[in-house]
Design a protein around this motif. Structure first.
Motif, PDB file in Angstrom:
ATOM      1  N   ARG A 111       0.797  -1.178   0.074  1.00 48.21           N
ATOM      2  CA  ARG A 111       0.032  -0.203   0.303  1.00 48.21           C
ATOM      3  C   ARG A 111       0.804   1.192  -0.115  1.00 48.21           C
ATOM      4  O   ARG A 111       1.200   1.609   1.107  1.00 48.21           O
ATOM      5  CB  ARG A 111      -1.125  -0.341   1.090  1.00 48.21           C
ATOM      6  N   TYR A 125      -3.297   4.477  -1.358  1.00 50.97           N
ATOM      7  CA  TYR A 125      -3.276   4.149  -2.495  1.00 50.97           C
ATOM      8  C   TYR A 125      -3.245   2.366  -2.473  1.00 50.97           C
ATOM      9  O   TYR A 125      -2.253   1.971  -1.745  1.00 50.97           O
ATOM     10  CB  TYR A 125      -2.722   4.793  -4.151  1.00 50.97           C
ATOM     11  N   GLU A 126      -3.416   1.753  -3.267  1.00 53.52           N
ATOM     12  CA  GLU A 126      -3.019   0.071  -3.736  1.00 53.52           C
ATOM     13  C   GLU A 126      -2.230   0.287  -4.811  1.00 53.52           C
ATOM     14  O   GLU A 126      -1.398   1.136  -5.685  1.00 53.52           O
ATOM     15  CB  GLU A 126      -3.856  -0.660  -4.244  1.00 53.52           C
ATOM     16  N   LEU A 132      -7.470   4.123  -2.140  1.00 48.57           N
ATOM     17  CA  LEU A 132      -8.279   3.540  -1.242  1.00 48.57           C
ATOM     18  C   LEU A 132      -8.977   4.354  -0.706  1.00 48.57           C
ATOM     19  O   LEU A 132     -10.222   4.767  -0.346  1.00 48.57           O
ATOM     20  CB  LEU A 132      -7.679   2.361  -0.589  1.00 48.57           C
TER      21      LEU A 132
END
Length: 364
Positions: A111, A125-126, A132
């Motif tokens: 992540r 964010y992924e 996310l």
């Protein structure tokens, strides 16, 4: 009497031998290549990206390189050959956007975290850059670097505002995995508040849910658990280390302009072997890079590196280095800025050459 004299003589000979062997060992110069083996050089394809300044650097499990340009307000991704792949997020105040990104971090689940120092929030964010979630910071600290533990708790560094006059503030601030503030800890014990103006002023990293932290104005690595309880501190300081003047007190009234104040801060920064980076670069190994500032005998390089075990053993001392350490994959692969022309490239995108190295020292 004869046996006693013989014993004393043997003791003297042993002592002399130890002294001589120590002097011989100290006379052997430590070289960067003894500890770091170059794998490759990576030239970043920056043309057309409108890059301003390399502020923070990270790498994920797929060897993608994350370049945070805080002045240009963007996080840019390159592959391990330096080819541009994507931007993550963008400037703004909407979901997944940031105003002034101050730090980037990638956790063990890949992540991606971006700390927005102006909007006082963290975006998550992924892999691939899909947004996310985000959460706001509700404690009084100035957000700095960021790490996470195995339960996705977030730890931010930055001096918190004291609750009352005369009380020391806290340097570390914990949020749970849902972004709820938990507590602040690690009291400032330095008594020198002028160094707070320097960036970075507090260094820390985490390994197996244990935090290793230090203030830049004193070479003292503190070990703290993820609940904020102090465990121990390292009791040895490198022999070359020269600290700042303990008696110096900054009187800001003596500096009528911001430029004059900056000049004084630069002078202070060059007056001691100032730690600039702390990172767990391999399981059980901590790297600390400091500015040599011409103060280390026999060292003509710009920086100097120490390697510690997480148990507090100094396993590599005074390793000279010409270049700025950027980050590692925490498995022994290290990335170092070999060259850049960012100070001269005013009308075009600066060039960056990154060195990828393997740490040759292995601690079990």
């Amino acid at each position: 009497m004869i046996s006693s004299a013989r014993f004393c003589l043997q003791g003297v000979i042993l002592l002399i031998s130890l002294v001589l062997s120590t002097q011989i060992a100290l006379s052997i110069p430590t070289t960067f290549n003894e500890y770091f083996l170059k794998q490759k050089e990576i030239k970043l394809s920056t043309s057309g990206l409108r890059i301003s300044d390399l502020w923070s650097f990270a790498v994920d499990a797929g060897d993608h390189l994350y370049f945070l340009d805080a002045r240009g307000r963007q996080l840019i991704v390159f592959n391990n050959d330096g080819r541009f792949i994507a931007r993550i997020g963008g400037h703004g105040q909407g979901p997944g956007e940031y105003m002034v990104p101050g730090a980037a971090y990638i956790d063990t689940s890949n992540r991606i975290y971006i700390v927005d120092t102006q909007s006082r929030k963290i975006n998550i964010y992924e892999t691939g850059g899909r947004f996310l979630e985000s959460f706001r910071l509700n404690s009084s600290h100035g957000p700095g670097n960021i790490v996470t533990d195995s339960e996705a708790n977030v730890f931010l560094g930055g001096l918190g505002v004291p609750a009352s006059p005369g009380v020391h503030g806290d340097w570390l601030h914990k949020y749970d995995s849902r972004g709820r503030f938990v507590r602040s800890f690690f009291k400032d014990m330095s008594g020198q508040m002028w160094f707070v103006m320097l960036k970075p002023n507090f260094l820390f990293d985490i390994h197996e849910d244990v935090i290793y932290a230090m203030q830049i104005n004193r070479y003292d690595i503190h070990v703290i658990n993820s609940d904020g309880d102090p465990l121990r501190s390292f009791n040895r300081v490198p022999r070359y280390y020269r600290g700042p003047d303990k008696n110096y007190v900054m009187d800001e009234k003596k500096f009528p302009s911001l430029d004059k104040l900056k000049d004084e801060l630069y002078r202070l920064m060059s007056s001691w072997t100032m730690p600039q980076h702390l990172e767990i670069v391999s399981p059980g190994v901590i790297l600390v890079q400091s500015s040599a500032n011409g103060l280390v005998a026999g060292c003509s390089k710009k920086y100097i590196i120490d390697l510690w075990s997480t148990q507090g053993e100094l396993i590599g001392e005074a390793i000279p280095c010409d270049h700025r350490f950027l980050c590692s994959d925490r498995k022994g692969t290290c990335y170092i800025l070999i060259s850049t022309n960012q100070d001269e490239a005013l009308d075009k995108d600066p060039e960056y050459v990154i060195g990828k190295y393997s740490l040759t020292l292995h601690i079990k």
